[in-house]
Scaffold this motif. Structure first.
Motif, PDB file in Angstrom:
ATOM      1  N   THR A   1       0.848  -1.182   0.000  1.00 47.91           N
ATOM      2  CA  THR A   1       0.000   0.000   0.000  1.00 47.91           C
ATOM      3  C   THR A   1       0.888   1.238   0.000  1.00 47.91           C
ATOM      4  OG1 THR A   1      -1.885   1.078   1.090  1.00 47.91           O
ATOM      5  CG2 THR A   1      -0.165   0.188   2.514  1.00 47.91           C
ATOM      6  N   SER A   2       0.316   2.365  -0.381  1.00 48.28           N
ATOM      7  CA  SER A   2       1.079   3.617  -0.411  1.00 48.28           C
ATOM      8  C   SER A   2       0.449   4.633   0.527  1.00 48.28           C
ATOM      9  CB  SER A   2       1.102   4.185  -1.835  1.00 48.28           C
ATOM     10  OG  SER A   2       1.779   3.312  -2.713  1.00 48.28           O
ATOM     11  N   ASN A   3       1.322   5.447   1.107  1.00 56.29           N
ATOM     12  CA  ASN A   3       0.887   6.542   1.971  1.00 56.29           C
ATOM     13  C   ASN A   3      -0.109   6.094   3.036  1.00 56.29           C
ATOM     14  OD1 ASN A   3       0.918   9.221   2.847  1.00 56.29           O
ATOM     15  ND2 ASN A   3      -0.911   9.715   1.669  1.00 56.29           N
ATOM     16  N   PRO A   4       0.223   5.049   3.765  1.00 57.99           N
ATOM     17  CA  PRO A   4      -0.697   4.637   4.825  1.00 57.99           C
ATOM     18  C   PRO A   4      -0.606   5.579   6.020  1.00 57.99           C
ATOM     19  CG  PRO A   4       1.296   3.356   4.964  1.00 57.99           C
ATOM     20  CD  PRO A   4       1.440   4.234   3.740  1.00 57.99           C
ATOM     21  N   ASN A   5      -1.656   5.596   6.830  1.00 59.37           N
ATOM     22  CA  ASN A   5      -1.539   6.179   8.167  1.00 59.37           C
ATOM     23  C   ASN A   5      -0.870   5.123   9.045  1.00 59.37           C
ATOM     24  OD1 ASN A   5      -2.917   8.541   7.444  1.00 59.37           O
ATOM     25  ND2 ASN A   5      -4.887   7.620   7.925  1.00 59.37           N
ATOM     26  N   LEU A   6       0.043   5.564   9.890  1.00 57.63           N
ATOM     27  CA  LEU A   6       0.785   4.618  10.726  1.00 57.63           C
ATOM     28  C   LEU A   6       0.639   4.993  12.196  1.00 57.63           C
ATOM     29  CD1 LEU A   6       4.024   4.366   8.538  1.00 57.63           C
ATOM     30  CD2 LEU A   6       2.225   2.650   8.768  1.00 57.63           C
ATOM     31  N   TYR A   7       0.654   3.979  13.039  1.00 58.72           N
ATOM     32  CA  TYR A   7       0.381   4.181  14.463  1.00 58.72           C
ATOM     33  C   TYR A   7       1.314   3.315  15.314  1.00 58.72           C
ATOM     34  CZ  TYR A   7      -4.073   5.389  12.203  1.00 58.72           C
ATOM     35  OH  TYR A   7      -5.043   5.902  11.378  1.00 58.72           O
ATOM     36  N   TRP A   8       1.658   3.852  16.473  1.00 61.02           N
ATOM     37  CA  TRP A   8       2.286   3.049  17.523  1.00 61.02           C
ATOM     38  C   TRP A   8       1.364   3.059  18.745  1.00 61.02           C
ATOM     39  CZ3 TRP A   8       5.903  -0.400  17.135  1.00 61.02           C
ATOM     40  CH2 TRP A   8       6.917  -0.278  16.182  1.00 61.02           C
ATOM     41  N   TYR A   9       1.005   1.854  19.198  1.00 57.50           N
ATOM     42  CA  TYR A   9       0.219   1.682  20.413  1.00 57.50           C
ATOM     43  C   TYR A   9       1.057   0.922  21.434  1.00 57.50           C
ATOM     44  CZ  TYR A   9      -4.338   3.048  18.438  1.00 57.50           C
ATOM     45  OH  TYR A   9      -5.396   3.739  17.897  1.00 57.50           O
ATOM     46  N   ARG A  10       0.758   1.161  22.699  1.00 58.26           N
ATOM     47  CA  ARG A  10       1.357   0.366  23.771  1.00 58.26           C
ATOM     48  C   ARG A  10       0.248  -0.281  24.586  1.00 58.26           C
ATOM     49  NH1 ARG A  10       5.416   3.432  27.380  1.00 58.26           N
ATOM     50  NH2 ARG A  10       3.565   4.591  28.006  1.00 58.26           N
ATOM     51  N   GLN A  11       0.480  -1.526  24.925  1.00 59.25           N
ATOM     52  CA  GLN A  11      -0.468  -2.284  25.722  1.00 59.25           C
ATOM     53  C   GLN A  11       0.222  -2.704  27.004  1.00 59.25           C
ATOM     54  OE1 GLN A  11      -1.858  -5.905  23.883  1.00 59.25           O
ATOM     55  NE2 GLN A  11      -3.673  -6.017  25.161  1.00 59.25           N
ATOM     56  N   ALA A  12      -0.163  -2.091  28.102  1.00 60.86           N
ATOM     57  CA  ALA A  12       0.386  -2.468  29.397  1.00 60.86           C
ATOM     58  C   ALA A  12      -0.506  -3.536  30.014  1.00 60.86           C
ATOM     59  CB  ALA A  12       0.479  -1.247  30.304  1.00 60.86           C
ATOM     60  N   ALA A  13       0.058  -4.317  30.919  1.00 57.79           N
ATOM     61  CA  ALA A  13      -0.680  -5.409  31.546  1.00 57.79           C
ATOM     62  C   ALA A  13      -1.942  -4.877  32.218  1.00 57.79           C
ATOM     63  CB  ALA A  13       0.203  -6.118  32.561  1.00 57.79           C
ATOM     64  N   GLY A  14      -3.079  -5.505  31.918  1.00 56.77           N
ATOM     65  CA  GLY A  14      -4.329  -5.123  32.553  1.00 56.77           C
ATOM     66  C   GLY A  14      -4.935  -3.838  32.046  1.00 56.77           C
ATOM     67  N   ARG A  15      -4.360  -3.310  31.000  1.00 53.45           N
ATOM     68  CA  ARG A  15      -4.874  -2.061  30.458  1.00 53.45           C
ATOM     69  C   ARG A  15      -5.127  -2.227  28.976  1.00 53.45           C
ATOM     70  NH1 ARG A  15      -1.013   2.705  32.477  1.00 53.45           N
ATOM     71  NH2 ARG A  15      -2.703   3.935  31.598  1.00 53.45           N
ATOM     72  N   GLY A  16      -5.870  -1.304  28.436  1.00 53.44           N
ATOM     73  CA  GLY A  16      -6.149  -1.345  27.006  1.00 53.44           C
ATOM     74  C   GLY A  16      -4.982  -0.835  26.205  1.00 53.44           C
ATOM     75  N   LEU A  17      -5.233  -0.578  24.957  1.00 57.58           N
ATOM     76  CA  LEU A  17      -4.207  -0.066  24.062  1.00 57.58           C
ATOM     77  C   LEU A  17      -4.172   1.456  24.145  1.00 57.58           C
ATOM     78  CD1 LEU A  17      -4.944  -2.946  22.868  1.00 57.58           C
ATOM     79  CD2 LEU A  17      -3.989  -2.055  20.752  1.00 57.58           C
ATOM     80  N   GLN A  18      -2.999   1.961  24.345  1.00 58.20           N
ATOM     81  CA  GLN A  18      -2.808   3.404  24.450  1.00 58.20           C
ATOM     82  C   GLN A  18      -2.071   3.896  23.214  1.00 58.20           C
ATOM     83  OE1 GLN A  18       0.130   4.746  27.322  1.00 58.20           O
ATOM     84  NE2 GLN A  18      -1.153   6.483  27.881  1.00 58.20           N
ATOM     85  N   LEU A  19      -2.659   4.850  22.518  1.00 60.75           N
ATOM     86  CA  LEU A  19      -2.022   5.401  21.329  1.00 60.75           C
ATOM     87  C   LEU A  19      -0.851   6.283  21.746  1.00 60.75           C
ATOM     88  CD1 LEU A  19      -1.994   5.828  18.261  1.00 60.75           C
ATOM     89  CD2 LEU A  19      -3.567   7.755  18.610  1.00 60.75           C
ATOM     90  N   LEU A  20       0.319   5.995  21.179  1.00 63.71           N
ATOM     91  CA  LEU A  20       1.514   6.779  21.480  1.00 63.71           C
ATOM     92  C   LEU A  20       1.789   7.821  20.393  1.00 63.71           C
ATOM     93  CD1 LEU A  20       3.876   3.853  22.575  1.00 63.71           C
ATOM     94  CD2 LEU A  20       2.477   5.344  24.036  1.00 63.71           C
TER      95      LEU A  20
ATOM     96  N   GLU B   1       0.672  11.553  21.134  1.00 60.88           N
ATOM     97  CA  GLU B   1      -0.545  11.561  21.939  1.00 60.88           C
ATOM     98  C   GLU B   1      -0.268  11.645  23.430  1.00 60.88           C
ATOM     99  OE1 GLU B   1      -4.014  11.267  20.823  1.00 60.88           O
ATOM    100  OE2 GLU B   1      -2.892  12.103  19.137  1.00 60.88           O
ATOM    101  N   VAL B   2       0.854  11.111  23.849  1.00 63.15           N
ATOM    102  CA  VAL B   2       1.141  11.027  25.275  1.00 63.15           C
ATOM    103  C   VAL B   2       2.569  11.507  25.528  1.00 63.15           C
ATOM    104  CG1 VAL B   2       1.295   9.502  27.272  1.00 63.15           C
ATOM    105  CG2 VAL B   2      -0.381   9.029  25.480  1.00 63.15           C
TER     106      VAL B   2
END
Lengths: 116, 115
Positions: free
Chosen positions: B28-47, B59-60
């Motif tokens: 694919t070309s020109n995608p949107n890209l993301y980094w998330y972190r998932q800590a134990a017992g927590r949801g996904l946090q967008l970085l 974001e954080v």
């Protein structure tokens, strides 16, 4: 800011039974999208189902369906005829509408165990 | 078809050491890209997310940074790791302008343990 709440940290159900996972969200937006993702032990995040807020009809994907209650801001996932492979963490996610708003806000997840 | 590669799968690093996690997307070309972190017992946090080369939104507030040197490459870095940086890091992409209900597609993740 949007928030997504999954109030059931863990659930278990016998194989072949039906289970419903709860999700509520808070937003002032009128145009948005909701998703359920599955994360099996392999940790791969897999899209299960999606719902457009402007659609009144609940989304369905094979054994997976949602109960979307827009006024109550509720978006529950129903898994029918549950299978052992459904064992996973399930995450509810919210996205604002409009191009450029592809960021997802996730809930904390529900760990679902299917018992043989 | 599109694929996303993320490496390494696991990483153990001492406190104070640098970090570099890499993610690439194919098909694919020109995608949107993301980094998330998932800590134990927590949801996904967008970085971080990126809508184009050199365009990074954070974001954080944290001691992590992200870069997008090429269209389909997204790198997560740190100059000095903290214990609190331990977690599961997920890279994801979505289609730019792919429609309002375009989902995120995730990589297999990196388990980072800071000792």
């Amino acid at each position: 800011a949007q928030t997504v709440t999954q109030s059931q940290p863990e659930m278990s159900v016998q194989e072949a039974e039906t289970v419903t996972l709860s999700c509520t969200y808070d937003t002032s937006e009128s145009n948005y999208y909701l998703f359920w993702y599955k994360q099996p032990p392999s940790r791969q995040m897999i899209l299960v189902i999606r719902q457009e807020a402007y659609k009144q009809q609940n989304a369905t994907e094979n054994r997976f369906s949602v109960n979307f209650q827009k006024a109550a801001k509720s978006f529950s996932l129903k898994i029918s005829d549950s299978q052992l492979g459904d064992t996973a963490m399930y995450f509810c996610a919210f996205r604002r509408g409009g191009i450029g708003n592809e960021k997802l806000t996730f809930g904390t997840g529900t760990r679902l165990t299917i018992i043989p | 078809s599109q694929t996303i590669h993320q490496w390494p799968a696991t990483l153990v690093q001492p406190v104070g050491s640098p970090l570099s996690l890499e993610c690439t997307v194919e098909g694919t070309s020109n995608p949107n890209l993301y980094w998330y972190r998932q800590a134990a017992g927590r949801g996904l946090q967008l970085l971080f997310y990126s809508v184009g080369i050199g365009q990074i939104s954070s974001e954080v507030p944290q001691n992590l940074s992200a870069s997008r040197p090429q269209d389909r490459q997204f790198i997560l870095s740190s100059k000095k790791l903290l214990l609190s940086d331990s977690g599961f890091y997920l890279c994801a992409w979505s289609v730019t302008g792919g429609g309002d209900n375009s989902p995120l597609h995730f990589g297999n993740g990196t388990r980072l343990t800071v000792t």
